[in-house]
Design a protein around this motif. Structure first.
Motif: not given
Lengths: 271, 271
Positions: A137-145, A190-198
């Motif tokens: 969850p601490d990294l989820a959502g980010l476009k990190h490297c 219509l649905v889209t997956p949560s990106v809260e955990r990854c």
């Protein structure tokens, strides 16, 4: 830090490169892949917001105003282009994983040709991949490297004749494609997956969710076990480079069309 | 690939660095942190084995024989040193996550002073951290360059006055410290967490497991819910730089001594 006594690259003394950049050492960086059209960055405010969120969550010392000024100048000069803006935490000032807090972020802007029209897919096929995405969850959502999971995903996709591969979390929930977010028609909704955990909170995903409202199209953010893909009746992929693209085939099964997703794709292409 | 049209680093045209190295782009690399003593790399065969395993699992084109020759020469020249050997997949030959297969690995060997004796801890305190480790069996065990989770772990440790922090998987199982593996005395038995789903298969961890057998010390590899730490009666940390080090305090609670772990630490220090 007391820097290295010596650095050898492929056996030779190194007088260039950034062998102690934390982006190289640990993937300690963030990036945005963007389109410039007629000298302007598409969805610039969304890219800015995500990069700022990443710099805040990872505690980078980055002069974002200056970085975006430089990106805007490059976009204006090149007109139409693909821009990859990477921001690393900067040169290591101490050995080991712990940042000292004294690092100054490094911005690397790489300008590539704009995608040719024939490169942009219209209707594509996708398959489900075996490699998974770890939950954090601490990294989820980010476009990190830290993108080895996506690298493994693309490697697993090789030779399968599909444009994109779908990836699940280690807990078995559908998250995204290797380089795109996904929108599904499921039981008429219509649905889209949560990106809260990854997963990555894609800029185009945010645009799709935002543009749906004025069109009175409802899209629910959901936690979706991978097994529900068998009930999926229509599917589209989103990313900043390709837009919102319909999928015509999922794991060899022909999908239907979603008028709502097609309406959204048309609207977003015109923005 | 058709390379970038232009690369700007902090706003200036870039004529050095490796802005398209996949290690920098995606953390697409591996590393080994090693000690050289009297001109030789400690536990070199273990480091070699892990790096070879990583290159195989990630499909790097790396001339490992040559890379290790160069490391051996550097170790001989410096005598006592800390060596950080990073191997990236190399320069990107195509845009995007997918390797083309045509990349040639880049080896970066950074030589640092050997740890001073007073730097080496003897008995240390540790705390449990909140940031977690995502599970990914395809990456588990490898010392790869996707290390943002460890960076977050070290950031969470800052100011807490402890030498090391313990991290659990997203599923709630104890895995390791931020930069060490762990050995615990639990219900009268010695155990170390499995690194099959996440975590690094440390070289010192392998050495500890190997050296335990001739001493008739049993160590079980186990899946350990984090909550069982309250029953832990002794604890030690391992890494290649510090060896096997006893922990005297865990989350403020004083731990006991484990004669078996102390015997192992003494034996390994003498190797």
């Amino acid at each position: 830090m007391s820097g290295p006594l010596e650095v050898l690259v492929d056996g030779a003394a190194c007088s260039q490169g950034w062998p102690q950049d934390r982006g190289l050492l640990y993937g300690d960086g963030l990036f945005e892949t963007m389109l410039a059209r007629a000298g302007r960055i598409r969805f610039e405010s969304d890219h800015r917001a995500r990069l700022a969120d990443g710099c805040r969550r990872l505690a980078f010392n980055a002069d974002l105003a200056r970085i975006w000024d430089q990106a805007a100048v490059a976009a204006a000069r090149h007109g139409n282009a693909t821009l990859r803006l990477q921001v690393t935490r900067g040169e290591a000032t101490a050995r080991g994983y712990a940042p000292s807090g004294g690092e100054q972020a490094r911005a690397i802007l790489s300008v590539f040709p704009a995608p040719a029209v024939e490169e942009l897919p219209t209707r594509v096929s996708v398959v489900t991949l075996r490699p998974c995405l770890g939950e954090n969850p601490d990294l989820a959502g980010l476009k990190h490297c830290n993108r080895l999971e996506q690298v493994l995903g693309r490697q697993a996709l090789a030779g399968r004749g599909a444009f994109e591969g779908l990836m699940a979390s280690s807990a078995g929930f559908l998250i995204s494609g290797t380089m795109s977010n996904v929108f599904l028609e499921l039981d008429g909704e219509l649905v889209t997956p949560s990106v809260e955990r990854c997963g990555v909170a894609g800029v185009l995903r945010a645009v799709v969710l935002r543009e749906a409202a004025p069109l009175a199209i409802a899209i629910r953010i959901a936690t979706l076990p991978l097994a529900m893909l068998v009930r999926c009746t229509a599917l589209a992929l989103s990313n900043a480079r390709i837009g919102l693209v319909a999928v015509h085939e999922l794991d060899g099964r022909t999908l239907g069309r979603s008028p709502a997703l097609e309406q959204l794709a048309t609207r977003i292409a015109a923005l």
